[in-house]
Design a protein around this motif. Structure first.
Motif, PDB file in Angstrom:
ATOM      1  N   GLU A   1      10.064  -7.154  -5.632  1.00 32.22           N
ATOM      2  CA  GLU A   1       8.976  -8.127  -5.634  1.00 32.22           C
ATOM      3  C   GLU A   1       7.745  -7.497  -4.995  1.00 32.22           C
ATOM      4  OE1 GLU A   1       9.699 -11.272  -2.504  1.00 32.22           O
ATOM      5  OE2 GLU A   1      11.734 -10.506  -2.693  1.00 32.22           O
ATOM      6  N   ASP A   2       6.596  -8.000  -5.350  1.00 25.87           N
ATOM      7  CA  ASP A   2       5.351  -7.411  -4.869  1.00 25.87           C
ATOM      8  C   ASP A   2       5.035  -7.903  -3.457  1.00 25.87           C
ATOM      9  OD1 ASP A   2       3.170  -5.797  -4.982  1.00 25.87           O
ATOM     10  OD2 ASP A   2       1.869  -7.288  -5.936  1.00 25.87           O
ATOM     11  N   LYS A   3       5.923  -7.540  -2.516  1.00 22.78           N
ATOM     12  CA  LYS A   3       5.751  -7.999  -1.135  1.00 22.78           C
ATOM     13  C   LYS A   3       5.578  -6.788  -0.220  1.00 22.78           C
ATOM     14  CE  LYS A   3       7.856 -10.723   2.545  1.00 22.78           C
ATOM     15  NZ  LYS A   3       9.069 -11.357   3.058  1.00 22.78           N
ATOM     16  N   GLN A   4       4.390  -6.683   0.357  1.00 25.31           N
ATOM     17  CA  GLN A   4       4.094  -5.577   1.267  1.00 25.31           C
ATOM     18  C   GLN A   4       4.720  -5.868   2.627  1.00 25.31           C
ATOM     19  OE1 GLN A   4       2.077  -3.285  -0.355  1.00 25.31           O
ATOM     20  NE2 GLN A   4       2.308  -1.743   1.230  1.00 25.31           N
ATOM     21  N   ILE A   5       5.517  -4.920   3.133  1.00 21.13           N
ATOM     22  CA  ILE A   5       6.182  -5.131   4.426  1.00 21.13           C
ATOM     23  C   ILE A   5       5.546  -4.260   5.514  1.00 21.13           C
ATOM     24  CG2 ILE A   5       8.370  -5.046   5.684  1.00 21.13           C
ATOM     25  CD1 ILE A   5       9.778  -5.617   3.070  1.00 21.13           C
ATOM     26  N   LEU A   6       5.389  -2.972   5.231  1.00 24.71           N
ATOM     27  CA  LEU A   6       4.695  -2.098   6.183  1.00 24.71           C
ATOM     28  C   LEU A   6       3.258  -1.933   5.712  1.00 24.71           C
ATOM     29  CD1 LEU A   6       7.398   0.640   6.934  1.00 24.71           C
ATOM     30  CD2 LEU A   6       7.020  -1.554   8.065  1.00 24.71           C
ATOM     31  N   LYS A   7       2.321  -2.105   6.636  1.00 23.04           N
ATOM     32  CA  LYS A   7       0.907  -2.186   6.236  1.00 23.04           C
ATOM     33  C   LYS A   7       0.043  -1.171   6.985  1.00 23.04           C
ATOM     34  CE  LYS A   7       1.709  -7.109   5.463  1.00 23.04           C
ATOM     35  NZ  LYS A   7       1.399  -8.483   5.896  1.00 23.04           N
ATOM     36  N   GLY A   8       0.572   0.041   7.106  1.00 15.40           N
ATOM     37  CA  GLY A   8      -0.202   1.093   7.765  1.00 15.40           C
ATOM     38  C   GLY A   8       0.364   1.478   9.116  1.00 15.40           C
ATOM     39  N   VAL A   9       1.619   1.952   9.130  1.00 14.74           N
ATOM     40  CA  VAL A   9       2.279   2.343  10.384  1.00 14.74           C
ATOM     41  C   VAL A   9       1.891   3.775  10.746  1.00 14.74           C
ATOM     42  CG1 VAL A   9       4.492   2.756  11.538  1.00 14.74           C
ATOM     43  CG2 VAL A   9       4.230   0.781  10.029  1.00 14.74           C
ATOM     44  N   ASP A  10       1.436   3.962  11.978  1.00 17.83           N
ATOM     45  CA  ASP A  10       1.145   5.288  12.533  1.00 17.83           C
ATOM     46  C   ASP A  10       2.014   5.480  13.764  1.00 17.83           C
ATOM     47  OD1 ASP A  10      -1.203   6.389  10.956  1.00 17.83           O
ATOM     48  OD2 ASP A  10      -2.035   4.455  11.566  1.00 17.83           O
ATOM     49  N   LEU A  11       2.739   6.596  13.790  1.00 18.67           N
ATOM     50  CA  LEU A  11       3.668   6.823  14.897  1.00 18.67           C
ATOM     51  C   LEU A  11       3.945   8.318  15.018  1.00 18.67           C
ATOM     52  CD1 LEU A  11       5.678   5.466  16.957  1.00 18.67           C
ATOM     53  CD2 LEU A  11       7.371   5.519  15.140  1.00 18.67           C
ATOM     54  N   SER A  12       3.918   8.820  16.240  1.00 14.04           N
ATOM     55  CA  SER A  12       4.202  10.236  16.466  1.00 14.04           C
ATOM     56  C   SER A  12       5.205  10.357  17.606  1.00 14.04           C
ATOM     57  CB  SER A  12       2.895  10.952  16.831  1.00 14.04           C
ATOM     58  OG  SER A  12       3.121  12.331  16.958  1.00 14.04           O
ATOM     59  N   VAL A  13       6.373  10.909  17.307  1.00 16.98           N
ATOM     60  CA  VAL A  13       7.438  11.078  18.304  1.00 16.98           C
ATOM     61  C   VAL A  13       7.617  12.566  18.581  1.00 16.98           C
ATOM     62  CG1 VAL A  13       9.854  10.643  18.880  1.00 16.98           C
ATOM     63  CG2 VAL A  13       8.615   9.012  17.442  1.00 16.98           C
ATOM     64  N   GLY A  14       7.328  12.964  19.815  1.00 11.34           N
ATOM     65  CA  GLY A  14       7.457  14.372  20.182  1.00 11.34           C
ATOM     66  C   GLY A  14       8.902  14.776  20.419  1.00 11.34           C
TER      67      GLY A  14
ATOM     68  N   ARG B   1      16.834   4.539   2.163  1.00  9.78           N
ATOM     69  CA  ARG B   1      17.548   3.434   1.504  1.00  9.78           C
ATOM     70  C   ARG B   1      16.801   2.968   0.249  1.00  9.78           C
ATOM     71  NH1 ARG B   1      19.823  -2.033   4.512  1.00  9.78           N
ATOM     72  NH2 ARG B   1      20.394  -3.174   2.647  1.00  9.78           N
ATOM     73  N   ASP B   2      17.569   2.623  -0.780  1.00  7.52           N
ATOM     74  CA  ASP B   2      16.981   2.120  -2.028  1.00  7.52           C
ATOM     75  C   ASP B   2      16.340   0.751  -1.821  1.00  7.52           C
ATOM     76  OD1 ASP B   2      17.786   4.315  -3.464  1.00  7.52           O
ATOM     77  OD2 ASP B   2      19.651   3.416  -4.171  1.00  7.52           O
ATOM     78  N   GLY B   3      15.446   0.391  -2.754  1.00  7.87           N
ATOM     79  CA  GLY B   3      14.874  -0.948  -2.746  1.00  7.87           C
ATOM     80  C   GLY B   3      13.476  -1.039  -2.158  1.00  7.87           C
ATOM     81  N   TYR B   4      12.959   0.113  -1.692  1.00  8.46           N
ATOM     82  CA  TYR B   4      11.625   0.120  -1.096  1.00  8.46           C
ATOM     83  C   TYR B   4      10.736   1.134  -1.805  1.00  8.46           C
ATOM     84  CZ  TYR B   4      14.048  -2.337   2.630  1.00  8.46           C
ATOM     85  OH  TYR B   4      14.808  -3.241   3.331  1.00  8.46           O
ATOM     86  N   GLU B   5       9.465   0.808  -1.903  1.00  8.17           N
ATOM     87  CA  GLU B   5       8.504   1.718  -2.540  1.00  8.17           C
ATOM     88  C   GLU B   5       7.380   2.030  -1.559  1.00  8.17           C
ATOM     89  OE1 GLU B   5       5.176   1.717  -6.071  1.00  8.17           O
ATOM     90  OE2 GLU B   5       6.843   0.291  -6.255  1.00  8.17           O
ATOM     91  N   VAL B   6       7.183   3.337  -1.314  1.00 14.64           N
ATOM     92  CA  VAL B   6       6.076   3.768  -0.455  1.00 14.64           C
ATOM     93  C   VAL B   6       4.812   3.786  -1.303  1.00 14.64           C
ATOM     94  CG1 VAL B   6       5.158   5.652   0.956  1.00 14.64           C
ATOM     95  CG2 VAL B   6       7.608   5.116   1.028  1.00 14.64           C
ATOM     96  N   THR B   7       3.840   2.980  -0.948  1.00  5.59           N
ATOM     97  CA  THR B   7       2.616   2.874  -1.751  1.00  5.59           C
ATOM     98  C   THR B   7       1.472   3.710  -1.187  1.00  5.59           C
ATOM     99  OG1 THR B   7       2.021   0.853  -0.547  1.00  5.59           O
ATOM    100  CG2 THR B   7       3.187   0.575  -2.641  1.00  5.59           C
ATOM    101  N   GLU B   8       1.600   4.105   0.071  1.00  3.55           N
ATOM    102  CA  GLU B   8       0.540   4.900   0.694  1.00  3.55           C
ATOM    103  C   GLU B   8       1.088   5.520   1.967  1.00  3.55           C
ATOM    104  OE1 GLU B   8      -4.043   4.139   2.275  1.00  3.55           O
ATOM    105  OE2 GLU B   8      -3.034   2.558   1.154  1.00  3.55           O
ATOM    106  N   GLY B   9       0.516   6.657   2.374  1.00  7.35           N
ATOM    107  CA  GLY B   9       0.898   7.294   3.635  1.00  7.35           C
ATOM    108  C   GLY B   9       2.142   8.151   3.490  1.00  7.35           C
ATOM    109  N   GLY B  10       2.660   8.630   4.619  1.00  2.82           N
ATOM    110  CA  GLY B  10       3.820   9.518   4.562  1.00  2.82           C
ATOM    111  C   GLY B  10       4.512   9.650   5.905  1.00  2.82           C
ATOM    112  N   ALA B  11       5.583  10.457   5.893  1.00  4.96           N
ATOM    113  CA  ALA B  11       6.361  10.723   7.109  1.00  4.96           C
ATOM    114  C   ALA B  11       6.935  12.132   7.028  1.00  4.96           C
ATOM    115  CB  ALA B  11       7.486   9.704   7.257  1.00  4.96           C
TER     116      ALA B  11
END
Length: 251
Positions: free
Chosen positions: A14-27, A52-62
């Motif tokens: 479904e077209d439901k945005q869950i993460l909306k711009g997460v920024d995180l840096s773990v040393g 895990r299946d079922g999620y689509e990354v629309t922007e950003g990265g890790a």
């Protein structure tokens, strides 16, 4: 160790945005905790990192140690050093705990071009790690998590972590459903694994886990973003006042 930048994720179905711009840096060697109200996206973040299946990354990265994490298959992420401890570990009838652990360990070693561990070496390794976590030989002989209590399942996951020795451990509400003694045992297992070359991302609702696993950094997540970051005192503030004050402040 782990770098997340402007991560946007939606559900595939479904077209439901869950993460909306997460920024995180773990040393490297750091322990970060993420807290936040229900539905803020904490577990989704752990699922997306592990593949895990079922999620689509629309922007950003890790990235994990500079490698593009989201471009890898789940087993490649595991071999690269990512580990996810589940909120509700699943039972796997018919698969012995020892078989599961040795297959996982040697699968990862093969993927990294390392020599596999033979049966004698493996037995010595598992028994030493299990003793530290108060896991009995009888538990080791059972099928994975079958008939285990909540605390035993969580201890079994810490055993998996101790055997696989990942670099980045993501723990999704490991404290849920645990009594005080079981939680302390799990926390002791995590603390024994803390090292300069291993980092933790601990997702939790409660300060009580952070009494035992002392975080270096605490993040508050709400509505798909990290809205506030601070030291361990931030978790104490949440415990005392809830999230309302913080959410009002960042609004």
């Amino acid at each position: 160790m782990l770098e997340i930048s402007n991560l946007h994720v939606k559900l595939e179905e479904e077209d439901k945005q869950i993460l909306k711009g997460v920024d995180l840096s773990v040393g490297a060697g750091q322990v970060h905790a993420i807290m936040g109200p229900n539905g803020s996206g904490k577990s989704t973040l752990s699922y997306v990192l592990s593949g895990r299946d079922g999620y689509e990354v629309t922007e950003g990265g890790a990235t994990l140690e500079g490698q593009d994490l989201l471009d890898m298959e789940p087993e490649e992420r595991a071999a690269a050093g990512l580990f996810l401890a589940f909120q509700y570990p699943v039972e796997i009838p018919g698969v012995g705990n020892m078989t599961f652990l040795r297959t996982a360990l040697n699968g990862q070693r093969r993927a990294r071009g390392e020599e596999e561990v033979n049966a004698a070496e493996f037995l010595k390794l598992v028994r030493a790690r299990a003793k530290e976590l108060q896991i009995s030989d009888e538990m080791l002989k059972r099928p994975v998590n079958v008939g285990f209590s909540g605390g035993e399942k969580k201890r079994n996951e810490i055993l998996q972590m101790a055997v696989l020795e990942p670099k980045m451990c993501v723990m999704d509400e490991t404290d849920s459903g645990l009594d005080v003694d079981a939680m302390k045992l799990v926390a002791d297992g995590v603390n024994a694994l803390r090292s300069e070359g291993r980092s933790f991302l601990v997702i939790t609702h409660y300060q009580r886990l952070l009494d035992h696993i002392k975080p270096d950094v605490v993040h508050i997540m709400a509505d798909g973003r990290i809205v506030k970051t601070g030291g361990p005192e931030l978790a104490l503030e949440v415990e005392k006042n809830g999230y309302a004050d913080i959410l009002e402040e960042v609004a």
